[in-house]
Design a protein around this motif. Structure first.
Motif, PDB file in Angstrom:
ATOM      1  N   ASP A 163      15.054 -31.112 132.111  1.00  0.00           N
ATOM      2  CA  ASP A 163      15.426 -29.728 131.828  1.00  0.00           C
ATOM      3  C   ASP A 163      14.194 -28.885 131.513  1.00  0.00           C
ATOM      4  N   ARG A 164      13.220 -29.491 130.835  1.00  0.00           N
ATOM      5  CA  ARG A 164      11.979 -28.768 130.548  1.00  0.00           C
ATOM      6  C   ARG A 164      11.240 -28.421 131.831  1.00  0.00           C
ATOM      7  N   LEU A 165      11.259 -29.348 132.785  1.00  0.00           N
ATOM      8  CA  LEU A 165      10.603 -29.050 134.058  1.00  0.00           C
ATOM      9  C   LEU A 165      11.285 -27.889 134.757  1.00  0.00           C
ATOM     10  N   LEU A 166      12.624 -27.823 134.675  1.00  0.00           N
ATOM     11  CA  LEU A 166      13.335 -26.706 135.279  1.00  0.00           C
ATOM     12  C   LEU A 166      12.919 -25.396 134.627  1.00  0.00           C
ATOM     13  N   ARG A 167      12.701 -25.418 133.324  1.00  0.00           N
ATOM     14  CA  ARG A 167      12.265 -24.210 132.628  1.00  0.00           C
ATOM     15  C   ARG A 167      10.840 -23.834 133.011  1.00  0.00           C
ATOM     16  N   ILE A 168       9.984 -24.848 133.156  1.00  0.00           N
ATOM     17  CA  ILE A 168       8.592 -24.580 133.526  1.00  0.00           C
ATOM     18  C   ILE A 168       8.539 -24.023 134.942  1.00  0.00           C
ATOM     19  N   ARG A 169       9.372 -24.563 135.831  1.00  0.00           N
ATOM     20  CA  ARG A 169       9.420 -24.038 137.197  1.00  0.00           C
ATOM     21  C   ARG A 169       9.820 -22.569 137.166  1.00  0.00           C
ATOM     22  N   ALA A 170      10.808 -22.216 136.315  1.00  0.00           N
ATOM     23  CA  ALA A 170      11.246 -20.824 136.214  1.00  0.00           C
ATOM     24  C   ALA A 170      10.089 -19.934 135.784  1.00  0.00           C
ATOM     25  N   LEU A 171       9.187 -20.457 134.972  1.00  0.00           N
ATOM     26  CA  LEU A 171       8.049 -19.666 134.514  1.00  0.00           C
ATOM     27  C   LEU A 171       7.179 -19.200 135.678  1.00  0.00           C
ATOM     28  N   ARG A 172       7.009 -20.046 136.678  1.00  0.00           N
ATOM     29  CA  ARG A 172       6.175 -19.646 137.814  1.00  0.00           C
ATOM     30  C   ARG A 172       6.779 -18.418 138.504  1.00  0.00           C
ATOM     31  N   TRP A 173       8.106 -18.408 138.595  1.00  0.00           N
ATOM     32  CA  TRP A 173       8.763 -17.322 139.312  1.00  0.00           C
ATOM     33  C   TRP A 173       8.878 -16.056 138.470  1.00  0.00           C
ATOM     34  N   GLU A 174       8.942 -16.206 137.145  1.00  0.00           N
ATOM     35  CA  GLU A 174       9.111 -15.020 136.305  1.00  0.00           C
ATOM     36  C   GLU A 174       7.786 -14.453 135.829  1.00  0.00           C
ATOM     37  N   TYR A 175       6.844 -15.307 135.513  1.00  0.00           N
ATOM     38  CA  TYR A 175       5.581 -14.857 134.937  1.00  0.00           C
ATOM     39  C   TYR A 175       4.456 -14.757 135.956  1.00  0.00           C
ATOM     40  N   GLY A 176       4.565 -15.539 137.020  1.00  0.00           N
ATOM     41  CA  GLY A 176       3.444 -15.579 137.953  1.00  0.00           C
ATOM     42  C   GLY A 176       2.632 -16.840 137.705  1.00  0.00           C
ATOM     43  N   SER A 177       1.444 -16.911 138.307  1.00  0.00           N
ATOM     44  CA  SER A 177       0.723 -18.176 138.234  1.00  0.00           C
ATOM     45  C   SER A 177      -0.145 -18.329 137.000  1.00  0.00           C
ATOM     46  N   VAL A 178      -0.308 -17.242 136.242  1.00  0.00           N
ATOM     47  CA  VAL A 178      -1.088 -17.387 135.008  1.00  0.00           C
ATOM     48  C   VAL A 178      -0.147 -17.254 133.825  1.00  0.00           C
ATOM     49  N   GLU A 228       0.005 -30.261 134.025  1.00  0.00           N
ATOM     50  CA  GLU A 228      -0.398 -30.837 135.308  1.00  0.00           C
ATOM     51  C   GLU A 228       0.690 -30.590 136.351  1.00  0.00           C
ATOM     52  N   TRP A 229       1.956 -30.808 135.942  1.00  0.00           N
ATOM     53  CA  TRP A 229       3.077 -30.585 136.857  1.00  0.00           C
ATOM     54  C   TRP A 229       3.112 -29.135 137.303  1.00  0.00           C
ATOM     55  N   PHE A 230       2.883 -28.215 136.359  1.00  0.00           N
ATOM     56  CA  PHE A 230       2.898 -26.791 136.679  1.00  0.00           C
ATOM     57  C   PHE A 230       1.826 -26.472 137.717  1.00  0.00           C
ATOM     58  N   ASN A 231       0.636 -27.037 137.524  1.00  0.00           N
ATOM     59  CA  ASN A 231      -0.450 -26.787 138.488  1.00  0.00           C
ATOM     60  C   ASN A 231      -0.099 -27.312 139.870  1.00  0.00           C
ATOM     61  N   GLN A 232       0.489 -28.499 139.912  1.00  0.00           N
ATOM     62  CA  GLN A 232       0.877 -29.067 141.204  1.00  0.00           C
ATOM     63  C   GLN A 232       1.963 -28.226 141.864  1.00  0.00           C
ATOM     64  N   TYR A 233       2.898 -27.737 141.044  1.00  0.00           N
ATOM     65  CA  TYR A 233       3.984 -26.934 141.598  1.00  0.00           C
ATOM     66  C   TYR A 233       3.427 -25.639 142.189  1.00  0.00           C
ATOM     67  N   LYS A 234       2.500 -25.012 141.436  1.00  0.00           N
ATOM     68  CA  LYS A 234       1.841 -23.787 141.935  1.00  0.00           C
ATOM     69  C   LYS A 234       1.212 -24.038 143.293  1.00  0.00           C
ATOM     70  N   LYS A 235       0.507 -25.180 143.385  1.00  0.00           N
ATOM     71  CA  LYS A 235      -0.180 -25.497 144.643  1.00  0.00           C
ATOM     72  C   LYS A 235       0.816 -25.682 145.770  1.00  0.00           C
ATOM     73  N   SER A 236       1.901 -26.437 145.507  1.00  0.00           N
ATOM     74  CA  SER A 236       2.906 -26.662 146.553  1.00  0.00           C
ATOM     75  C   SER A 236       3.490 -25.353 147.021  1.00  0.00           C
ATOM     76  N   LEU A 237       3.803 -24.478 146.051  1.00  0.00           N
ATOM     77  CA  LEU A 237       4.390 -23.194 146.401  1.00  0.00           C
ATOM     78  C   LEU A 237       3.423 -22.373 147.236  1.00  0.00           C
ATOM     79  N   ALA A 238       2.152 -22.362 146.827  1.00  0.00           N
ATOM     80  CA  ALA A 238       1.142 -21.580 147.544  1.00  0.00           C
ATOM     81  C   ALA A 238       0.971 -22.108 148.969  1.00  0.00           C
TER      82      ALA A 238
END
Lengths: 211, 196
Positions: free
Chosen positions: B82-97, B112-122
């Motif tokens: 569930d925390r990962l789902l929340r962190i993923r939402a952060l990328r979409w709501e806040y942006g990459s920083v 680390e997961w957030f960074n990898q997710y950013k990269k995959s999305l990019a």
């Protein structure tokens, strides 16, 4: 519509639980009146009322649903679970008469979820329990839907306080649809808005700093 | 009763129903893992005793502990997921920083997961729409015009637009700016979109 970025795992439908659903985990923590049908050696410390080393056969205790489900076996006598009051015949008659007057938050708050889970214990009353839960939902749904579609820009706590969690989720969905429609009618559908998540974080940050 | 700490960390997450990320409960996780270790060791010892001395009456107890082990495992897995789902939402709501106060709530593995997710999305976004790629985190609502009127809600300093002009974003100032430059700032609550 305000797009949702946080999509939590929803509760399971019917008798199935969703492994990762926070709602289902909380639901399966609810305690049920049960009776042990065999001895559980060396676990006596869990049972406050006796000093025995073991949990004796025939002990009445409150067991969380996950434990009762895990230990229950159809053919063997390990544990027997009593139906909570709200699913017994007395309350079923009340629901049959008028389901809309009952405070399901007080009687639940997971009335529908727990009712579905009780079917795992092979009670002879299962068909009646299932019918009661279903008919109660049907009886109450219209009111929930109506109130969620007509309460615009007002305090909804009075409408929501007697709903169980499933009905509250439906109410929220209805409100979200209503708000989006109203926005569209006012020509505000294309306005870019601040993310509600960002605003909530900011609100929390301010309260964090207060002593 | 066992599994009380496990349900506590789940309740902590459930309380924040809007998707906010609370601080990582390292202590809570540690306690649940310790309980799991104790249950497992007790069961191992009882299983050996049941096998070697034929004490089949221990079996219900072994099952009981096993049930609680599975429960603890489920709670930890659901907590982390569930925390990962929340962190993923952060990328979409806040942006990459992410703002620092949110980063503090994440453990090292989650960052680390957030960074990898950013990269995959990019990578995914670059692969769309021919050579330039397509930023799918923009235009969440269908755009009606190229330029929009915005008001500044807080001081944000200098802001450069594509033709090199520098705009000073001071609180309460109004500007007529290209939509694609403003969208993120509006989502973050720095600017306000004004419809005429």
């Amino acid at each position: 519509m305000e797009t949702q970025s946080y999509l939590p795992v929803p509760p399971g439908v019917g008798m199935e639980e969703n492994f990762f659903s926070l709602d289902d985990i909380l639901l399966s923590h609810e305690r049920l009146p049960s009776r042990t049908e065999c001895t559980f050696p060396r676990l006596g410390f869990l049972e406050k009322s006796s000093d025995s080393r073991d949990i004796q056969e025939g002990t009445k205790m409150e067991m969380p649903l996950f434990l009762a489900k895990g230990l229950y076996e159809r053919k063997r006598r390990v544990v027997s679970v009593e139906l909570p009051k709200v699913y017994k015949e007395g309350w079923r008659t009340v629901f049959n008469a008028d389901p809309t007057v009952v405070d399901l938050h007080k009687m639940g708050p997971y009335y529908y979820g727990l009712g579905s889970q009780m079917l795992h214990f092979d009670s002879p009353e299962n068909p009646e329990i299932a019918q009661a839960v279903l008919q109660t939902f049907i009886g109450r749904f219209r009111r929930t839907m109506d109130s969620s579609q007509n309460a615009y820009n007002e305090d909804t706590s009075a409408l929501v306080e007697r709903l169980d969690y499933l009905e509250r989720a439906l109410f929220r969905a209805g409100q979200s649809g209503l708000n989006s429609f109203q926005n569209w009618e006012r020509g505000r559908a294309s306005t870019i808005t601040a993310s509600s998540l960002v605003l909530n974080y900011r609100k929390r940050k301010i309260t964090d700093l207060q002593p | 009763m066992f599994c009380e700490k496990a349900i506590e960390i789940i309740r902590e997450l459930h309380r924040m129903g809007d998707g906010q990320l609370p601080a990582f409960n390292e202590d809570g996780i540690r306690q649940v893992l310790e309980e799991m270790k104790a249950l497992y060791e007790q069961n191992q010892s009882d299983v050996n005793e049941a096998k070697s001395e034929g004490k089949s009456e221990l079996i219900p107890t072994i099952k009981f502990r096993h049930c609680c082990l599975l429960r603890n495992q489920r709670c930890i897995a659901a907590y982390l997921y569930d925390r990962l789902l929340r962190i993923r939402a952060l990328r979409w709501e806040y942006g990459s920083v992410l703002p620092t106060n949110i980063r503090f709530h994440m453990c090292a593995e989650e960052l680390e997961w957030f960074n990898q997710y950013k990269k995959s999305l990019a990578t995914f976004m670059r692969s769309l729409g021919g050579e330039e790629g397509l930023d799918i985190t923009q235009d969440m609502k269908p755009p009606k015009s190229l330029y929009i009127e915005v008001r500044c809600l807080k001081d944000h300093g200098e802001f450069e637009i594509d033709d090199g002009t520098i705009i000073l974003l001071k609180k309460n100032s109004q500007h007529f700016l290209p939509r694609w430059k403003c969208e993120q700032l509006i989502r973050q609550g720095v600017l306000e979109h004004i419809m005429s």
